[in-house]
Write a protein that holds these residues in place. Structure first.
Motif, PDB file in Angstrom:
ATOM      1  N   ASP A 194       0.823  -1.222   0.000  1.00  0.00           N
ATOM      2  CA  ASP A 194       0.000   0.000   0.000  1.00  0.00           C
ATOM      3  C   ASP A 194       0.852   1.266   0.000  1.00  0.00           C
ATOM      4  OD1 ASP A 194      -2.434  -1.325  -0.022  1.00  0.00           O
ATOM      5  OD2 ASP A 194      -2.585  -1.385   2.166  1.00  0.00           O
ATOM      6  N   ARG A 195       2.075   1.155   0.514  1.00  0.00           N
ATOM      7  CA  ARG A 195       2.923   2.341   0.646  1.00  0.00           C
ATOM      8  C   ARG A 195       3.880   2.536  -0.527  1.00  0.00           C
ATOM      9  NH1 ARG A 195       2.673   0.469   6.015  1.00  0.00           N
ATOM     10  NH2 ARG A 195       4.683  -0.625   5.893  1.00  0.00           N
ATOM     11  N   LEU A 196       3.804   1.685  -1.543  1.00  0.00           N
ATOM     12  CA  LEU A 196       4.647   1.867  -2.723  1.00  0.00           C
ATOM     13  C   LEU A 196       4.316   3.189  -3.405  1.00  0.00           C
ATOM     14  CD1 LEU A 196       4.469  -1.689  -4.367  1.00  0.00           C
ATOM     15  CD2 LEU A 196       6.389  -0.736  -3.093  1.00  0.00           C
ATOM     16  N   THR A 197       5.348   3.830  -3.931  1.00  0.00           N
ATOM     17  CA  THR A 197       5.145   5.057  -4.722  1.00  0.00           C
ATOM     18  C   THR A 197       5.716   4.933  -6.128  1.00  0.00           C
ATOM     19  OG1 THR A 197       7.207   6.025  -3.861  1.00  0.00           O
ATOM     20  CG2 THR A 197       5.165   6.514  -2.654  1.00  0.00           C
ATOM     21  N   ASP A 198       6.365   3.789  -6.420  1.00  0.00           N
ATOM     22  CA  ASP A 198       6.976   3.563  -7.727  1.00  0.00           C
ATOM     23  C   ASP A 198       7.056   2.056  -7.938  1.00  0.00           C
ATOM     24  OD1 ASP A 198       9.308   3.072  -9.654  1.00  0.00           O
ATOM     25  OD2 ASP A 198       9.118   5.243  -9.782  1.00  0.00           O
ATOM     26  N   THR A 199       6.777   1.595  -9.159  1.00  0.00           N
ATOM     27  CA  THR A 199       6.809   0.154  -9.414  1.00  0.00           C
ATOM     28  C   THR A 199       8.194  -0.446  -9.204  1.00  0.00           C
ATOM     29  OG1 THR A 199       7.176   0.548 -11.786  1.00  0.00           O
ATOM     30  CG2 THR A 199       4.896   0.278 -11.050  1.00  0.00           C
ATOM     31  N   TYR A 224      -4.836  -6.485  -4.767  1.00  0.00           N
ATOM     32  CA  TYR A 224      -3.480  -6.335  -5.273  1.00  0.00           C
ATOM     33  C   TYR A 224      -3.263  -7.140  -6.556  1.00  0.00           C
ATOM     34  CZ  TYR A 224      -3.201  -4.719  -0.487  1.00  0.00           C
ATOM     35  OH  TYR A 224      -3.453  -4.054   0.689  1.00  0.00           O
ATOM     36  N   VAL A 225      -3.792  -8.353  -6.586  1.00  0.00           N
ATOM     37  CA  VAL A 225      -3.586  -9.219  -7.736  1.00  0.00           C
ATOM     38  C   VAL A 225      -4.882  -9.957  -8.067  1.00  0.00           C
ATOM     39  CG1 VAL A 225      -1.141  -9.580  -7.188  1.00  0.00           C
ATOM     40  CG2 VAL A 225      -2.849 -11.215  -6.363  1.00  0.00           C
ATOM     41  N   ARG A 226      -4.973 -10.388  -9.332  1.00  0.00           N
ATOM     42  CA  ARG A 226      -6.062 -11.273  -9.766  1.00  0.00           C
ATOM     43  C   ARG A 226      -5.472 -12.318 -10.693  1.00  0.00           C
ATOM     44  NH1 ARG A 226     -10.448 -11.572 -13.848  1.00  0.00           N
ATOM     45  NH2 ARG A 226      -9.569  -9.795 -15.009  1.00  0.00           N
ATOM     46  N   PRO A 227      -5.639 -13.614 -10.364  1.00  0.00           N
ATOM     47  CA  PRO A 227      -5.124 -14.654 -11.256  1.00  0.00           C
ATOM     48  C   PRO A 227      -5.970 -14.734 -12.515  1.00  0.00           C
ATOM     49  CG  PRO A 227      -6.351 -15.637  -9.446  1.00  0.00           C
ATOM     50  CD  PRO A 227      -6.281 -14.168  -9.164  1.00  0.00           C
ATOM     51  N   LEU A 228      -5.298 -14.840 -13.662  1.00  0.00           N
ATOM     52  CA  LEU A 228      -5.976 -14.897 -14.943  1.00  0.00           C
ATOM     53  C   LEU A 228      -5.757 -16.266 -15.586  1.00  0.00           C
ATOM     54  CD1 LEU A 228      -4.916 -11.415 -16.371  1.00  0.00           C
ATOM     55  CD2 LEU A 228      -7.038 -11.986 -15.165  1.00  0.00           C
ATOM     56  N   ALA A 229      -6.629 -16.624 -16.499  1.00  0.00           N
ATOM     57  CA  ALA A 229      -6.474 -17.881 -17.227  1.00  0.00           C
ATOM     58  C   ALA A 229      -5.172 -17.848 -18.026  1.00  0.00           C
ATOM     59  CB  ALA A 229      -7.667 -18.093 -18.156  1.00  0.00           C
ATOM     60  N   PRO A 230      -4.396 -18.924 -18.006  1.00  0.00           N
ATOM     61  CA  PRO A 230      -3.112 -18.915 -18.712  1.00  0.00           C
ATOM     62  C   PRO A 230      -3.215 -18.657 -20.214  1.00  0.00           C
ATOM     63  CG  PRO A 230      -3.194 -20.733 -17.147  1.00  0.00           C
ATOM     64  CD  PRO A 230      -4.573 -20.155 -17.197  1.00  0.00           C
ATOM     65  N   TRP A 294      -0.990 -13.157 -14.131  1.00  0.00           N
ATOM     66  CA  TRP A 294      -1.544 -12.360 -13.042  1.00  0.00           C
ATOM     67  C   TRP A 294      -1.784 -10.926 -13.513  1.00  0.00           C
ATOM     68  CZ3 TRP A 294      -2.574 -14.468  -8.229  1.00  0.00           C
ATOM     69  CH2 TRP A 294      -2.074 -15.761  -8.011  1.00  0.00           C
ATOM     70  N   ALA A 295      -2.919 -10.387 -13.119  1.00  0.00           N
ATOM     71  CA  ALA A 295      -3.157  -8.949 -13.218  1.00  0.00           C
ATOM     72  C   ALA A 295      -2.732  -8.343 -11.892  1.00  0.00           C
ATOM     73  CB  ALA A 295      -4.628  -8.662 -13.494  1.00  0.00           C
ATOM     74  N   VAL A 296      -1.849  -7.378 -11.945  1.00  0.00           N
ATOM     75  CA  VAL A 296      -1.202  -6.847 -10.739  1.00  0.00           C
ATOM     76  C   VAL A 296      -1.378  -5.335 -10.694  1.00  0.00           C
ATOM     77  CG1 VAL A 296       0.954  -6.733  -9.440  1.00  0.00           C
ATOM     78  CG2 VAL A 296       0.510  -8.693 -10.929  1.00  0.00           C
ATOM     79  N   THR A 297      -1.798  -4.833  -9.552  1.00  0.00           N
ATOM     80  CA  THR A 297      -1.960  -3.391  -9.367  1.00  0.00           C
ATOM     81  C   THR A 297      -0.988  -2.907  -8.301  1.00  0.00           C
ATOM     82  OG1 THR A 297      -4.312  -3.520  -9.936  1.00  0.00           O
ATOM     83  CG2 THR A 297      -3.575  -1.536  -8.800  1.00  0.00           C
ATOM     84  N   LYS A 298      -0.185  -1.909  -8.664  1.00  0.00           N
ATOM     85  CA  LYS A 298       0.764  -1.313  -7.717  1.00  0.00           C
ATOM     86  C   LYS A 298       0.514   0.193  -7.657  1.00  0.00           C
ATOM     87  CE  LYS A 298       4.419  -4.668  -8.881  1.00  0.00           C
ATOM     88  NZ  LYS A 298       4.138  -5.089 -10.260  1.00  0.00           N
ATOM     89  N   PRO A 299       0.505   0.779  -6.457  1.00  0.00           N
ATOM     90  CA  PRO A 299       0.324   2.234  -6.358  1.00  0.00           C
ATOM     91  C   PRO A 299       1.585   2.971  -6.772  1.00  0.00           C
ATOM     92  CG  PRO A 299       0.666   1.288  -4.174  1.00  0.00           C
ATOM     93  CD  PRO A 299       0.601   0.131  -5.140  1.00  0.00           C
ATOM     94  N   THR A 300       1.416   4.100  -7.432  1.00  0.00           N
ATOM     95  CA  THR A 300       2.530   4.995  -7.763  1.00  0.00           C
ATOM     96  C   THR A 300       2.091   6.425  -7.512  1.00  0.00           C
ATOM     97  OG1 THR A 300       2.006   5.522 -10.078  1.00  0.00           O
ATOM     98  CG2 THR A 300       3.070   3.394  -9.654  1.00  0.00           C
ATOM     99  N   VAL A 308      -0.147  -6.930 -16.629  1.00  0.00           N
ATOM    100  CA  VAL A 308      -0.465  -8.336 -16.849  1.00  0.00           C
ATOM    101  C   VAL A 308       0.874  -9.045 -17.011  1.00  0.00           C
ATOM    102  CG1 VAL A 308      -1.517 -10.016 -18.392  1.00  0.00           C
ATOM    103  CG2 VAL A 308      -2.699  -7.863 -17.895  1.00  0.00           C
ATOM    104  N   GLU A 309       1.126 -10.071 -16.185  1.00  0.00           N
ATOM    105  CA  GLU A 309       2.441 -10.691 -16.121  1.00  0.00           C
ATOM    106  C   GLU A 309       2.313 -12.201 -16.279  1.00  0.00           C
ATOM    107  OE1 GLU A 309       4.811  -9.171 -12.925  1.00  0.00           O
ATOM    108  OE2 GLU A 309       3.753  -7.243 -12.903  1.00  0.00           O
ATOM    109  N   ALA A 310       3.129 -12.769 -17.162  1.00  0.00           N
ATOM    110  CA  ALA A 310       3.065 -14.193 -17.491  1.00  0.00           C
ATOM    111  C   ALA A 310       4.328 -14.904 -17.020  1.00  0.00           C
ATOM    112  CB  ALA A 310       2.891 -14.384 -18.997  1.00  0.00           C
TER     113      ALA A 310
END
Length: 349
Positions: A194-199, A224-230, A294-300, A308-310
């Motif tokens: 939650d305290r991230l300000t940069d990826t 923070y994350v959501r698993p997606l179909a491969p 994974w769909a990944v959300t990071k605060p900046t 989206v990361e494979a």
């Protein structure tokens, strides 16, 4: 070989003559040798051993003019056509930044270098190729019809090594790091997330918690994350192409990350490969290697960064895709809508 065992250059040369049309990476895999060993065996026969460190190479790259920059891992290959821009050196990380060629470089993995000038298919092909300590490809620069051959030859003369042996000493290949997580520290992970300000702060954060990227994703949970179909990547690329939506695609290995920024047009599956085939940008992805997405959300500071990361079955990162801003135009909204529409995957708690 990639496992440190010696191999005869004469044997490699004889096999290459028999299979002259085979792609180097495929041939190396079939023979059980490292790709760099194929080139080393041909030293003095169109191949010159050169200094591999990016400080020795990258300053000269803009002088080559338009080239094709290639970076790969075991599952994906990214190819960008353009001119190299200014090089920013660094002990741990370095950078090349231009509209077409955008690289993040990790110099300690630039170990073995070769300049290649050989005739294939009746055409002279020239390139600079760099490999890591195990002989795996880190980054390649292929000259095109409009490239400066004079600048290429001057560079080769400048960085030519005294050692022109056709034998190569390699280190064992480092294994992929499996997912590493600590479920007992999940609340700490979420609080620091939650305290991230940069990826760029993310990897340092998870390392301090004795985790890694994939391990953190597996335990973080929503929002923070959501698993997606491969198999969702085909749909993702089709949607981006259909909307002509600018986005960023990162493909890399331990020594280099290459980045595409902008829209795409042509998405074409061919067998196990999922391809982007655009003028100036090609991506070749082994879709059958994708084990987790994974769909990944990071605060900046500029708002949430959604990626989206494979990953492959061993936990190695294959690629990342992000929404982007172009000038004053923020495309993160349409990007988030596309990602939200991708099929999710139920995972065990």
């Amino acid at each position: 070989m990639g496992d440190g065992k010696p191999v005869s250059p004469d044997w490699i040369r004889s096999i290459r003559q028999e299979k002259s049309t085979a792609r180097a990476r495929d041939l190396a895999d079939s023979l059980g040798v490292a790709e760099a060993e194929l080139l080393a065996a041909e030293t003095g026969q169109g191949v010159t051993r050169i200094a591999a460190h990016p400080d020795a190479l990258m300053q000269a790259m803009p002088g080559l003019g338009e080239v094709m920059a290639l970076t790969r891992n075991d599952s994906a290959v990214i190819e960008k056509v353009g001119t190299y821009g200014p090089y920013t050196p660094g002990d741990h990380a370095a950078m090349v930044l231009s509209p077409a060629v955008d690289l993040r470089i990790f110099p300690k993995h630039w170990v073995h270098g070769f300049a290649v000038e050989q005739t294939r298919g009746g055409k002279v092909r020239r390139s600079i190729q760099v490999f890591d300590a195990a002989g795996d490809a880190v980054h390649k620069i292929h000259l095109r019809d409009g490239s400066s051959v004079e600048a290429w030859r001057a560079l080769v003369d400048a960085v030519r090594l005294e050692d022109q042996s056709d034998r190569l000493t390699l280190d064992p290949r480092a294994p992929s790091e499996p997912a590493k997580a600590d479920r007992g520290a999940v609340e700490t992970l979420r609080g620091q997330w939650d305290r991230l300000t940069d990826t760029h702060q993310f990897l340092q954060m998870v390392r301090k918690l004795k985790m890694n990227r994939l391990g953190a994703y597996r335990i973080a949970g929503a929002p923070y994350v959501r698993p997606l179909a491969p198999d969702c990547l085909h749909g993702l690329l089709n949607a981006v192409a259909d909307e002509a939506l600018p986005f960023m695609m990162f493909v890399g290995n331990r020594g280099c990350i290459e980045i595409h920024s902008g829209p795409i047009e042509t998405v074409k599956p061919t067998g196990p490969w999922l391809n982007i085939l655009d003028p100036g940008f090609n991506l070749h992805l082994r879709a059958d290697h994708v084990a987790e997405v994974w769909a990944v959300t990071k605060p900046t500071r500029r708002g949430p960064a959604l990626s989206v990361e494979a990953f492959d079955a061993e936990g190695m990162l294959i690629l990342q895709a992000f929404g982007m801003r172009v000038g004053d135009v923020d495309h993160s909204g349409p990007w988030a809508e596309i990602v939200a529409a991708l099929p999710g995957l139920e995972v065990a708690a």
